[in-house]
Motif scaffolding. Structure first.
Motif, PDB file in Angstrom:
ATOM      1  N   TYR A 128      -7.857   3.595   1.604  1.00 50.13           N
ATOM      2  CA  TYR A 128      -8.753   4.240   0.639  1.00 50.13           C
ATOM      3  C   TYR A 128      -9.923   4.905   1.366  1.00 50.13           C
ATOM      4  CZ  TYR A 128     -12.277   4.926  -2.930  1.00 50.13           C
ATOM      5  OH  TYR A 128     -13.250   5.474  -3.713  1.00 50.13           O
ATOM      6  N   GLU A 129     -10.563   4.112   2.284  1.00 44.97           N
ATOM      7  CA  GLU A 129     -11.742   4.646   2.971  1.00 44.97           C
ATOM      8  C   GLU A 129     -11.360   5.769   3.919  1.00 44.97           C
ATOM      9  OE1 GLU A 129     -13.675   1.286   4.720  1.00 44.97           O
ATOM     10  OE2 GLU A 129     -14.389   0.514   2.783  1.00 44.97           O
ATOM     11  N   ARG A 130     -10.168   5.684   4.526  1.00 38.98           N
ATOM     12  CA  ARG A 130      -9.722   6.731   5.438  1.00 38.98           C
ATOM     13  C   ARG A 130      -9.377   8.020   4.700  1.00 38.98           C
ATOM     14  NH1 ARG A 130      -4.618   7.991   6.884  1.00 38.98           N
ATOM     15  NH2 ARG A 130      -3.822   6.057   5.968  1.00 38.98           N
ATOM     16  N   ILE A 131      -8.767   7.879   3.550  1.00 38.82           N
ATOM     17  CA  ILE A 131      -8.238   9.052   2.856  1.00 38.82           C
ATOM     18  C   ILE A 131      -9.198   9.585   1.780  1.00 38.82           C
ATOM     19  CG2 ILE A 131      -6.351   9.913   1.404  1.00 38.82           C
ATOM     20  CD1 ILE A 131      -4.557   7.813   2.778  1.00 38.82           C
ATOM     21  N   PHE A 132      -9.818   8.691   1.028  1.00 40.35           N
ATOM     22  CA  PHE A 132     -10.553   9.118  -0.168  1.00 40.35           C
ATOM     23  C   PHE A 132     -12.079   8.984  -0.080  1.00 40.35           C
ATOM     24  CE2 PHE A 132      -6.359   7.620  -1.720  1.00 40.35           C
ATOM     25  CZ  PHE A 132      -5.890   8.827  -2.206  1.00 40.35           C
ATOM     26  N   ALA A 133     -12.572   8.138   0.810  1.00 44.44           N
ATOM     27  CA  ALA A 133     -14.008   7.850   0.796  1.00 44.44           C
ATOM     28  C   ALA A 133     -14.826   9.092   1.161  1.00 44.44           C
ATOM     29  CB  ALA A 133     -14.326   6.710   1.762  1.00 44.44           C
ATOM     30  N   ASN A 134     -15.957   9.285   0.457  1.00 46.32           N
ATOM     31  CA  ASN A 134     -16.899  10.346   0.775  1.00 46.32           C
ATOM     32  C   ASN A 134     -17.867   9.868   1.856  1.00 46.32           C
ATOM     33  OD1 ASN A 134     -16.073  12.276  -1.312  1.00 46.32           O
ATOM     34  ND2 ASN A 134     -16.834  10.712  -2.740  1.00 46.32           N
ATOM     35  N   TYR A 135     -18.437  10.834   2.579  1.00 41.48           N
ATOM     36  CA  TYR A 135     -19.388  10.483   3.626  1.00 41.48           C
ATOM     37  C   TYR A 135     -20.810  10.702   3.114  1.00 41.48           C
ATOM     38  CZ  TYR A 135     -15.860   9.689   7.159  1.00 41.48           C
ATOM     39  OH  TYR A 135     -14.812   9.156   7.875  1.00 41.48           O
ATOM     40  N   CYS A 136     -21.639   9.742   3.431  1.00 39.26           N
ATOM     41  CA  CYS A 136     -23.026   9.760   2.937  1.00 39.26           C
ATOM     42  C   CYS A 136     -23.839  10.828   3.658  1.00 39.26           C
ATOM     43  CB  CYS A 136     -23.657   8.385   3.162  1.00 39.26           C
ATOM     44  SG  CYS A 136     -25.408   8.282   2.725  1.00 39.26           S
ATOM     45  N   GLU A 137     -24.602  11.617   2.890  1.00 37.98           N
ATOM     46  CA  GLU A 137     -25.479  12.642   3.459  1.00 37.98           C
ATOM     47  C   GLU A 137     -26.635  12.022   4.241  1.00 37.98           C
ATOM     48  OE1 GLU A 137     -25.421  15.994   3.356  1.00 37.98           O
ATOM     49  OE2 GLU A 137     -23.522  16.107   2.256  1.00 37.98           O
ATOM     50  N   GLY A 138     -26.958  10.778   3.924  1.00 40.91           N
ATOM     51  CA  GLY A 138     -28.072  10.133   4.605  1.00 40.91           C
ATOM     52  C   GLY A 138     -27.683   9.527   5.933  1.00 40.91           C
ATOM     53  N   LYS A 163     -24.436   9.326   7.174  1.00 45.88           N
ATOM     54  CA  LYS A 163     -23.218   9.966   7.686  1.00 45.88           C
ATOM     55  C   LYS A 163     -22.030   8.998   7.795  1.00 45.88           C
ATOM     56  CE  LYS A 163     -25.814  13.557   8.148  1.00 45.88           C
ATOM     57  NZ  LYS A 163     -25.801  14.566   7.075  1.00 45.88           N
ATOM     58  N   GLU A 164     -22.168   7.817   7.225  1.00 44.90           N
ATOM     59  CA  GLU A 164     -21.083   6.837   7.219  1.00 44.90           C
ATOM     60  C   GLU A 164     -20.279   6.964   5.929  1.00 44.90           C
ATOM     61  OE1 GLU A 164     -20.213   4.779   9.642  1.00 44.90           O
ATOM     62  OE2 GLU A 164     -21.824   5.557  10.941  1.00 44.90           O
ATOM     63  N   PRO A 165     -19.008   6.525   5.943  1.00 46.86           N
ATOM     64  CA  PRO A 165     -18.208   6.590   4.711  1.00 46.86           C
ATOM     65  C   PRO A 165     -18.756   5.643   3.650  1.00 46.86           C
ATOM     66  CG  PRO A 165     -17.014   5.429   6.437  1.00 46.86           C
ATOM     67  CD  PRO A 165     -18.224   6.015   7.093  1.00 46.86           C
ATOM     68  N   ILE A 166     -18.640   6.046   2.416  1.00 44.92           N
ATOM     69  CA  ILE A 166     -19.074   5.209   1.295  1.00 44.92           C
ATOM     70  C   ILE A 166     -17.872   4.385   0.862  1.00 44.92           C
ATOM     71  CG2 ILE A 166     -20.056   5.217  -1.025  1.00 44.92           C
ATOM     72  CD1 ILE A 166     -21.216   7.993  -0.379  1.00 44.92           C
ATOM     73  N   ASP A 167     -17.913   3.086   1.219  1.00 44.87           N
ATOM     74  CA  ASP A 167     -16.720   2.258   0.995  1.00 44.87           C
ATOM     75  C   ASP A 167     -16.553   1.937  -0.490  1.00 44.87           C
ATOM     76  OD1 ASP A 167     -18.338   0.004   0.356  1.00 44.87           O
ATOM     77  OD2 ASP A 167     -18.588  -0.413   2.491  1.00 44.87           O
ATOM     78  N   SER A 168     -15.437   1.289  -0.777  1.00 47.96           N
ATOM     79  CA  SER A 168     -15.075   1.037  -2.171  1.00 47.96           C
ATOM     80  C   SER A 168     -16.002   0.056  -2.858  1.00 47.96           C
ATOM     81  CB  SER A 168     -13.639   0.530  -2.242  1.00 47.96           C
ATOM     82  OG  SER A 168     -13.497  -0.660  -1.465  1.00 47.96           O
ATOM     83  N   ASP A 169     -16.740  -0.744  -2.086  1.00 47.70           N
ATOM     84  CA  ASP A 169     -17.658  -1.715  -2.688  1.00 47.70           C
ATOM     85  C   ASP A 169     -19.051  -1.146  -2.916  1.00 47.70           C
ATOM     86  OD1 ASP A 169     -15.778  -3.726  -2.850  1.00 47.70           O
ATOM     87  OD2 ASP A 169     -16.189  -4.435  -0.807  1.00 47.70           O
ATOM     88  N   SER A 170     -19.299   0.078  -2.425  1.00 44.50           N
ATOM     89  CA  SER A 170     -20.642   0.672  -2.523  1.00 44.50           C
ATOM     90  C   SER A 170     -20.716   1.672  -3.668  1.00 44.50           C
ATOM     91  CB  SER A 170     -21.006   1.371  -1.211  1.00 44.50           C
ATOM     92  OG  SER A 170     -21.014   0.466  -0.136  1.00 44.50           O
ATOM     93  N   CYS A 202       0.865  -1.200   0.000  1.00 40.93           N
ATOM     94  CA  CYS A 202       0.000   0.000   0.000  1.00 40.93           C
ATOM     95  C   CYS A 202       0.883   1.226   0.000  1.00 40.93           C
ATOM     96  CB  CYS A 202      -0.903  -0.005   1.229  1.00 40.93           C
ATOM     97  SG  CYS A 202      -1.839   1.528   1.415  1.00 40.93           S
ATOM     98  N   GLN A 203       0.598   2.157  -0.856  1.00 41.88           N
ATOM     99  CA  GLN A 203       1.425   3.356  -0.984  1.00 41.88           C
ATOM    100  C   GLN A 203       1.316   4.287   0.221  1.00 41.88           C
ATOM    101  OE1 GLN A 203       3.563   3.912  -3.700  1.00 41.88           O
ATOM    102  NE2 GLN A 203       3.014   1.753  -3.977  1.00 41.88           N
ATOM    103  N   TYR A 204       0.343   4.023   1.143  1.00 43.22           N
ATOM    104  CA  TYR A 204       0.121   4.916   2.271  1.00 43.22           C
ATOM    105  C   TYR A 204       0.559   4.308   3.604  1.00 43.22           C
ATOM    106  CZ  TYR A 204      -2.431   7.514  -1.212  1.00 43.22           C
ATOM    107  OH  TYR A 204      -2.747   8.209  -2.340  1.00 43.22           O
ATOM    108  N   CYS A 205       0.160   3.042   3.846  1.00 38.98           N
ATOM    109  CA  CYS A 205       0.542   2.416   5.112  1.00 38.98           C
ATOM    110  C   CYS A 205       1.664   1.396   4.943  1.00 38.98           C
ATOM    111  CB  CYS A 205      -0.656   1.762   5.780  1.00 38.98           C
ATOM    112  SG  CYS A 205      -1.293   0.317   4.875  1.00 38.98           S
TER     113      CYS A 205
END
Length: 284
Positions: free
Chosen positions: A33-43, A45-52, A8-11
């Motif tokens: 990815y989820e820590r750095i890039f994932a957006n948070y859902c307006e509904g 408030k959880e992160p939108i993971d890479s599988d969603s 992983c290029q980050y950890c």
């Protein structure tokens, strides 16, 4: 997704046998990815993971399952919607909550449909009809009454009066004089042709006159002040033989005491109270 033997290029944790995510030209683990890039859902408030599925609208993000109407909770995925005060509404809820209601059928006027506006009220185009002939009025001239809106031909047929002067239809306002209707601009003094609407006037032989013309042509003059006697606004006057007086002018010619309701005597053109007339050669 990809699996490699890279780190992983980050950890810098090994990615062998693990899921990884390609972001741009770099490879990272799912956690980074989820820590750095994932957006948070307006509904939720959880992160939108890479599988969603990440649904985006004007810089805001939702999970696919959270992308719902704020009022009826129905999914908006691949359906039309409207943003109102940062809420997302399906078109039906938006119409019920925000759209103008038709003054005739009371149903919402859907966005995009043509609506008619008159005096602050709204109608569907097909509901904005003449109360008499029931034909759509559209942008044609209309006349409004308490009972509804009318096209001009129907209004003239059902309600209009015709001016006693010009014989044309009176569509609004007007003046009634001796039971006859007049346009305001046609109700004129029979002497000087001045408009009499909102003016005081007198009648003579069923003709209206402004006060100046009436006083000049017809009013009798006070025997004391020689000004016209009109009797307007309940003003009282005194008549004796062929002479008239304003009540405030009907005074003794010597002591000026009021003679209204009192006995008096006359001498030539003068009138006197009984006290002042004592010893005078007077006539009753």
């Amino acid at each position: 997704m990809a699996t490699t033997q890279c780190k992983c290029q980050y950890c810098m944790s090994p990615l062998l046998g693990k899921k990884s995510v390609v972001k741009g030209d770099t490879l990272c683990c799912v956690a980074c990815y989820e820590r750095i890039f994932a957006n948070y859902c307006e509904g939720c408030k959880e992160p939108i993971d890479s599988d969603s599925k990440d649904l985006c609208y004007k810089g805001r993000h939702w999970h696919g399952g959270c992308f719902k109407c704020a009022k009826c909770n129905q999914s908006l995925v691949e359906k039309p919607f409207v943003a109102k005060d940062e809420r997302l509404l399906c078109t039906e809820c938006y119409s019920n909550e925000c759209s103008s209601k038709c003054s005739h059928c009371k149903k919402p006027i859907m966005p995009g449909s043509r609506k008619m506006e008159f005096k602050g009220n709204y109608w569907h185009e097909t509901c904005f009809v003449c109360e008499h002939c029931r034909q759509p009025i559209g942008t044609k001239p209309l006349i409004s009454k308490e009972s509804g809106n009318y096209c001009v031909p129907c209004f003239e047929k059902e309600f209009s009066h015709y001016c006693n002067f010009c014989k044309k239809v009176i569509t609004s306002g007007g003046v009634t004089f001796h039971g006859q209707p007049w346009h305001r601009e046609c109700f004129l003094c029979s002497g000087c042709r001045k408009e009499l609407y909102n003016e005081e006037f007198m009648s003579r032989d069923d003709y209206p006159f402004c006060l100046d013309c009436y006083n000049h042509l017809f009013a009798k003059k006070c025997a004391a002040c020689n000004k016209p006697i009109t009797g307007l606004r309940g003003a009282k006057f005194i008549c004796f033989q062929d002479r008239q007086w304003h009540s405030e002018c009907f005074n003794c010619g010597r002591c000026s005491v009021s003679l209204v309701g009192e006995g008096f005597l006359t001498q030539n053109k003068d009138i006197f109270c009984r006290k002042c007339s004592s010893g005078m050669d007077t006539d009753l």
